[in-house]
Design an enzyme around this catalytic site. Structure first.
Site, PDB file in Angstrom:
ATOM      1  N   ASP A 189      62.211  48.049  31.102  1.00  0.00           N
ATOM      2  CA  ASP A 189      61.555  46.895  31.718  1.00  0.00           C
ATOM      3  C   ASP A 189      60.262  47.371  32.363  1.00  0.00           C
ATOM      4  O   ASP A 189      60.289  48.138  33.324  1.00  0.00           O
ATOM      5  CB  ASP A 189      62.471  46.261  32.772  1.00  0.00           C
ATOM      6  CG  ASP A 189      61.932  44.925  33.255  1.00  0.00           C
ATOM      7  OD1 ASP A 189      60.796  44.557  32.878  1.00  0.00           O
ATOM      8  OD2 ASP A 189      62.638  44.238  34.015  1.00  0.00           O
ATOM      9  N   GLU A 230      61.446  44.864  28.090  1.00  0.00           N
ATOM     10  CA  GLU A 230      61.229  43.601  28.788  1.00  0.00           C
ATOM     11  C   GLU A 230      59.809  43.521  29.322  1.00  0.00           C
ATOM     12  O   GLU A 230      59.295  44.494  29.893  1.00  0.00           O
ATOM     13  CB  GLU A 230      62.161  43.544  30.008  1.00  0.00           C
ATOM     14  CG  GLU A 230      63.304  42.580  29.899  1.00  0.00           C
ATOM     15  CD  GLU A 230      64.103  42.570  31.190  1.00  0.00           C
ATOM     16  OE1 GLU A 230      63.619  42.051  32.202  1.00  0.00           O
ATOM     17  OE2 GLU A 230      65.221  43.100  31.179  1.00  0.00           O
ATOM     18  N   LYS A 264      66.997  33.744  33.887  1.00  0.00           N
ATOM     19  CA  LYS A 264      67.502  33.993  35.242  1.00  0.00           C
ATOM     20  C   LYS A 264      67.591  32.662  35.980  1.00  0.00           C
ATOM     21  O   LYS A 264      66.638  31.868  35.956  1.00  0.00           O
ATOM     22  CB  LYS A 264      66.576  34.933  36.015  1.00  0.00           C
ATOM     23  CG  LYS A 264      66.613  36.358  35.514  1.00  0.00           C
ATOM     24  CD  LYS A 264      65.661  37.232  36.295  1.00  0.00           C
ATOM     25  CE  LYS A 264      65.665  38.638  35.732  1.00  0.00           C
ATOM     26  NZ  LYS A 264      64.512  39.418  36.225  1.00  0.00           N
ATOM     27  N   ASP A 284      60.512  38.125  30.216  1.00  0.00           N
ATOM     28  CA  ASP A 284      61.217  37.825  31.467  1.00  0.00           C
ATOM     29  C   ASP A 284      60.306  36.929  32.306  1.00  0.00           C
ATOM     30  O   ASP A 284      60.454  35.713  32.315  1.00  0.00           O
ATOM     31  CB  ASP A 284      61.604  39.119  32.197  1.00  0.00           C
ATOM     32  CG  ASP A 284      62.384  38.842  33.481  1.00  0.00           C
ATOM     33  OD1 ASP A 284      62.626  37.667  33.792  1.00  0.00           O
ATOM     34  OD2 ASP A 284      62.753  39.799  34.193  1.00  0.00           O
ATOM     35  N   LYS A 306      63.538  51.014  34.540  1.00  0.00           N
ATOM     36  CA  LYS A 306      62.239  50.474  34.931  1.00  0.00           C
ATOM     37  C   LYS A 306      61.159  51.499  34.616  1.00  0.00           C
ATOM     38  O   LYS A 306      61.336  52.704  34.870  1.00  0.00           O
ATOM     39  CB  LYS A 306      62.234  50.148  36.435  1.00  0.00           C
ATOM     40  CG  LYS A 306      63.220  49.042  36.825  1.00  0.00           C
ATOM     41  CD  LYS A 306      62.746  47.683  36.349  1.00  0.00           C
ATOM     42  CE  LYS A 306      63.637  46.575  36.889  1.00  0.00           C
ATOM     43  NZ  LYS A 306      63.165  45.228  36.477  1.00  0.00           N
TER      44      LYS A 306
HETATM   45 MG    MG Z   1      62.771  42.011  34.034  1.00  0.00          MG
END
Ligand code: MG
Length: 353
Positions: free
Chosen positions: A189, A215, A264, A240, A161
């Site tokens: 991400d 991402e 997701k 995403d 992240k």
């Molecule tokens: Mg993500």
């Protein structure tokens, strides 16, 4: 077979390792377990995990939504998936978390009724897949230490992240790459943290660290910005938060705004819509990743892994929520071995006990 009741219970337990991302910090696994009961004495288990940052839903909201869906679905055959989804969509717009809970339970029932594991019903391309391991935002030195620890555990793909400032982010990635060596894949991400121009600049600076992909570099609504980054960056871009359902995916792939799409179940309302997203992407030559929310348990993770293994266009997995959970709502389901290898059960449905 007819649905007679949808039993709902809530799960709220602290994560063994809170996850900080650029949008905020996730401290608990907050999910709703739905048991779809039938007149044939078999039942299916599903889960909806409220991820307020991403889906805008809460536990209370998802529970109320499930009550509405239950009333609309009583007497319906849970293995008629298209019908189940049509009824859910007519009853309630959006609400993907509650719909995912019902959808996963219905697929569990479909597998039990057919006497087959769900990953085989969905296509059966593989019976296993390899997930990455996510490292949340912390001090760069601590992230590098964790990265080394995960590689020691056997993980070959790390997801890092980022999004708290240029210098810190660059230091993070430099220290992580130094700590794990050149053979480990690193994906990033940014969770919407950058403007398009910032993103292009950051990705230019990060090129020397062999980044697999990034991402969601820009805000979810900025499709022009996403396209700009994809066009101007040599590091591939994955959406995403910009893709919830197949309509979002169509808009993005039609204009070549992304290189990859992260699916997701909690964004799209379950496996039925996830299959459609993948189909749209595959037709456009865009590979998908199957991800999960940090709030999910082994129920959502098993459902996600089942689809990820079943379809060949889903070439990446970010299904690591189960590694931060202290206690699981159910036993059984997928198993995980050293280094993020996820194996699907051969029992009917999702194999929950
Ligand atoms: Mg993500």
């Amino acid at each position: 077979m007819k649905i007679t009741e949808i039993k709902v219970s809530r799960k709220n337990s602290p994560l063994t390792r809170p996850l900080r991302i650029s949008l905020g910090t996730i401290t608990h696994s907050t999910s709703i377990v739905a048991e779809v009961m039938t007149d044939e004495g078999i039942w299916g288990i599903g889960e909806g995990a409220a991820s307020a940052f991403v889906t805008g839903e809460t536990m209370d909201g998802a529970q109320a939504a499930l009550k509405m869906l239950e009333e609309a679905l009583l007497g319906v055959d849970p293995t008629d998936l298209e019908k189940v989804h049509c009824i859910m969509d007519r009853t309630l717009a959006h609400a993907p978390v509650a719909k995912a809970a019902v959808d996963i339970a219905c697929f569990d029932l479909l597998g039990k009724k057919a006497g087959m594991p769900v990953y085989r019903l969905l296509g059966g391309h593989e019976d296993h897949l390899e997930t990455d391991m996510t490292i949340g935002i912390q001090e760069p030195e601590e992230m590098a230490r964790l990265a080394k620890e995960h590689v020691g555990e056997g993980f070959r793909i790390l997801k890092t992240k980022v999004g708290t400032g240029k210098e810190q982010d660059l230091k993070r990635i430099r220290l992580i790459r130094e700590a794990v060596g050149k053979d480990i894949k690193i994906r990033l991400d940014a969770n919407q943290a950058w403007t398009p121009k910032e993103a292009v600049h950051m990705l230019e600076c990060l090129e020397e660290y062999q980044i697999e992909l990034v991402e969601q570099p820009v805000p979810h609504y900025d499709i022009d910005g996403l396209e700009y980054v994809t066009r101007h960056s040599r590091i591939p871009v994955m959406s995403d938060e910009s893709v919830f359902d197949s309509h979002d995916a169509f808009r993005l792939v039609q204009r070549h705004a992304v290189d990859y799409v992260n699916i997701k179940l909690m964004k799209c309302g379950g496996l039925w819509e996830a299959i459609r997203i993948n189909a749209v992407c595959e037709a456009a030559g865009v590979e998908c990743m199957l991800g999960c929310m940090a709030e999910e348990t082994n129920i959502g993770a098993t459902a996600a892994a089942s689809l990820g293994a079943a379809l060949k266009n889903i070439t990446r997995a970010d299904i690591d929520c189960q590694f931060s959970i202290a206690d699981f709502p159910v036993q059984g389901g997928m198993r995980w071995g050293k280094g993020g290898l996820l194996s699907l059960p051969c029992e009917p449905g999702f194999g929950f006990l």
